[in-house]
Design an enzyme around this catalytic site. Sequence first.
Site, PDB file in Angstrom:
ATOM      1  N   THR A 461      -0.424 -29.245  22.721  1.00 17.27           N
ATOM      2  CA  THR A 461       0.548 -28.261  22.266  1.00 17.27           C
ATOM      3  C   THR A 461       0.148 -27.577  20.962  1.00 17.27           C
ATOM      4  OG1 THR A 461       1.666 -30.033  21.101  1.00 17.27           O
ATOM      5  CG2 THR A 461       2.486 -29.504  23.288  1.00 17.27           C
ATOM      6  N   ALA A 504       9.920 -28.824  15.502  1.00 20.23           N
ATOM      7  CA  ALA A 504      11.095 -28.856  14.625  1.00 20.23           C
ATOM      8  C   ALA A 504      11.288 -30.250  14.040  1.00 20.23           C
ATOM      9  CB  ALA A 504      12.336 -28.422  15.404  1.00 20.23           C
ATOM     10  N   ILE A 615       7.856 -19.102  13.666  1.00 16.24           N
ATOM     11  CA  ILE A 615       6.636 -19.463  14.375  1.00 16.24           C
ATOM     12  C   ILE A 615       5.640 -19.928  13.318  1.00 16.24           C
ATOM     13  CG2 ILE A 615       4.749 -18.590  15.816  1.00 16.24           C
ATOM     14  CD1 ILE A 615       7.518 -18.812  17.247  1.00 16.24           C
ATOM     15  N   GLN A 624       0.984 -21.771  23.860  1.00 13.27           N
ATOM     16  CA  GLN A 624       2.035 -22.526  24.539  1.00 13.27           C
ATOM     17  C   GLN A 624       2.815 -21.612  25.482  1.00 13.27           C
ATOM     18  OE1 GLN A 624       1.509 -25.775  24.538  1.00 13.27           O
ATOM     19  NE2 GLN A 624       3.680 -26.059  24.281  1.00 13.27           N
ATOM     20  N   LYS A 686      12.301 -23.332  16.244  1.00 12.77           N
ATOM     21  CA  LYS A 686      13.193 -23.795  17.312  1.00 12.77           C
ATOM     22  C   LYS A 686      12.447 -24.424  18.497  1.00 12.77           C
ATOM     23  CE  LYS A 686      15.973 -20.079  17.736  1.00 12.77           C
ATOM     24  NZ  LYS A 686      17.193 -19.269  17.968  1.00 12.77           N
ATOM     25  N   GLY A 687      11.198 -24.073  18.716  1.00 15.99           N
ATOM     26  CA  GLY A 687      10.510 -24.713  19.846  1.00 15.99           C
ATOM     27  C   GLY A 687      10.043 -23.717  20.886  1.00 15.99           C
ATOM     28  N   VAL A 688       8.779 -23.870  21.300  1.00 18.06           N
ATOM     29  CA  VAL A 688       8.178 -22.930  22.248  1.00 18.06           C
ATOM     30  C   VAL A 688       7.535 -23.629  23.444  1.00 18.06           C
ATOM     31  CG1 VAL A 688       7.743 -21.123  20.544  1.00 18.06           C
ATOM     32  CG2 VAL A 688       6.013 -22.890  20.914  1.00 18.06           C
ATOM     33  N   GLU A 690       8.543 -25.082  26.229  1.00 21.55           N
ATOM     34  CA  GLU A 690       8.965 -24.940  27.623  1.00 21.55           C
ATOM     35  C   GLU A 690       9.467 -23.555  27.996  1.00 21.55           C
ATOM     36  OE1 GLU A 690      10.771 -29.061  28.800  1.00 21.55           O
ATOM     37  OE2 GLU A 690      10.601 -28.891  26.654  1.00 21.55           O
TER      38      GLU A 690
HETATM   39 MO1  MOS Z   1       8.829 -32.225  28.718  1.00 15.20          MO
HETATM   40  S1  MOS Z   1       9.287 -31.551  30.525  1.00 15.20           S
HETATM   41  O1  MOS Z   1       9.325 -31.395  27.472  1.00 15.20           O
HETATM   42  O2  MOS Z   1       8.577 -33.836  28.632  1.00 15.20           O
END
Ligand code: MOS
Length: 724
Positions: A461, A504, A615, A624, A686-688, A690
């Site tokens: 990641t 985060a 970011i 990602q 906040k997160g990227v 997924e």
């Molecule tokens: Mo995952 S599907 O964020 O383990």
Amino acid sequence: MPSRVDGPLKVTGRAKYGADNVVPGTVHGYVVVSTIAHGEITAMDVTAARNAPGVIAVYTPLEPLVMQPVQMPMFGGEWWVPLQDKEVIYHGQPIGFVVAETFEQARDAAMTIEVTYAERPAATSIEDGMDTAEMAPVPPRNAPPEITALADGVESIEDALAASPVVVEGTYSTATQHHVAMEPHSAVAVWDADGLTVYTGNQAAMFPAAQLAQALGVEEARVRVVNPFVGGAFGGKAFASAPAFLAAAAARDLDRPVKSALTREQVFTATAGRAGTIQKVALGAERDGTLIAVRHDSWSSTGLDRAFTEPTSHSTSPEWYATQNLAITQRRVPLNVPPVTFMRAPGEAPGSFALESAMDELAIALDMDPIELRLRNNSTGPSGHDLKWSSKYLDECYRIGADRFGWASRSPGGREDGDWLVGMGMATAMFPAGRFPTTIRITFRDDDTAEVATGGADPGTGLLTVMGLIGAESLDIGPDQVKPLLGDSVLPPGGMSGGSTATASVSSAIMIAAAQAIDELTALATSAGAPFEGQEVSYEDGRVVAGGRSMTFGELLRATNRMSISATGSSAPGEETTKHSFSSFGAQFVEVRVHKWTREARVSRMLGVFDAGRIINEKVARSQIMGGMIWGISAALHESLDIEANGRFANADLAGYLVPVNADIPEVDVHFVQYPDTLHNPSGAKGVGEIGVVGMAAAVANAIYNATGIRVRHIPIMIEDLLD
Ligand code: MOS
């Protein structure tokens, strides 16, 4: 933007993954899998295997490696531990473990094992199971399977739909999929006086360590899991894998280090994958597009262990749009298929295919631009919750996306370009922003470097790189001075790289740990006999400063005869969760070209615009998101794990399981609107992880409709779906 700190190691092959670890005296374990989907093992003839060259041991459910059940506190229920049961509940289930001096000897011996089964009929079709499906509590928070929220005076969702001037209804389905991470699940297990060490790729280190300890009946402190590099995970390496359990137990039994790796084919069945889903969606609206009613009923396949239910309706319909009336259900259909688990955006990925296709159908029924329809139904927070989104710049994502993509040139009937029918489609993307409790240890060293360490994992990641950057920023030093460290359960607990939470979680904890470490350093600087004894000091640029004099932290440590000084800091979700709801947002755009005569669909352009807070490193964040968007194209046009009537996967290998190659993917445009969300956490990220996959499949289906006028309500979309 700095490149990945582990990039050079990876591209030169020096990064050591689980199975790369070489321990003297290692023997090799080969996993044997079932060849039926349902029944009981009545006999296993292992005589030939035992007598085969190099074979040291053969374990089966009849002569097992005894292990204890493993609880999954976060999700309820038990995690499956191999070889504890003669019952076969899916094709390709681990039912044996052959240990030999070499991998080839173990594999060859495994082929000679004769298994006798009392076979029972296998349930393999989600369609057939719909009538007898079970209501499913929804992970991870165990939400009720059925949620209904009706406006005052409305009796039922059916009444609300009946009263809606415009209604669209459809049944959507999504294929069973598998993570198929590049690195197959593997483990090298070594016992010594201190206990067990397992080298195994995982999304965390502490969780598999705890699971292995439980299974083996030893104290957690005696199990160490090491995973500095992980070759992809995507949810499929959240728990200890079959090779990890088997290698660890066999290594103890044999008093030899044991290495075990699944073959590529075995990865598809001996680990958990993504559910197949069927979803019925009905949307009712005013003529101006205002949603009156949203009904979303979901069925997700699951294994007979019922370990996980993919929550497609819960992850989308209650949150994405404001609606006066809402009714959702989540059912599970237990089948004789391998266990189901999280896979990148579990719930949101297949759920968004249904909801965002239905929204496109509604826009068409209303003769309204699909972006305009979405703008008119902006949600300020999840339905039935008082907590509004902490920040939401989705409108800006739509607007910037439309500009960058040339949306204004889209015509409702698509356009033609020679032999190609060209269409554009879009969809919304959302994914909750969350955090895991995380502890970070920061160590100033006398060589003027600082170590930033936690027990989480970087499954590709870029987390390690992010730790370096946030570490540098928080300690006010150069990124090259920071040594980020991850992937070892002996490090402070670092949560997991799951749920798009790692950046985060880790960043917030680094900020706290850095303040602690600086306090420790300045206390040392002013202590008795130290260079700044009794002075008021400050800390800047990696230096302790007082009265026109300064020293780097390395100089200070050397002057006080210390090699290092450490501090830990922790961060966890807290009061903020009582004040706001948190989510990342995005707008996905796709252009497809469908060949007029062959009906082949190709994606020719794609763009995603995201509001994911701050970011931290645009290069790794973009990677990602790109990976997620490409996976969305894959879901739309390629990926399907097809189940034969007898429960065998027809295409459980990388020849038959289609994923896109470079020729299938055009240039991917990714854009971030950057509004740090410090209501969520101090770092503003906040997160990227997924959100990139979310909405993409619907955007493709919507573009195909725009190009051809054909609405396909299942994925993957095949050539035969597009024949006139
Ligand atoms: Mo995952 S599907 O964020 O383990």
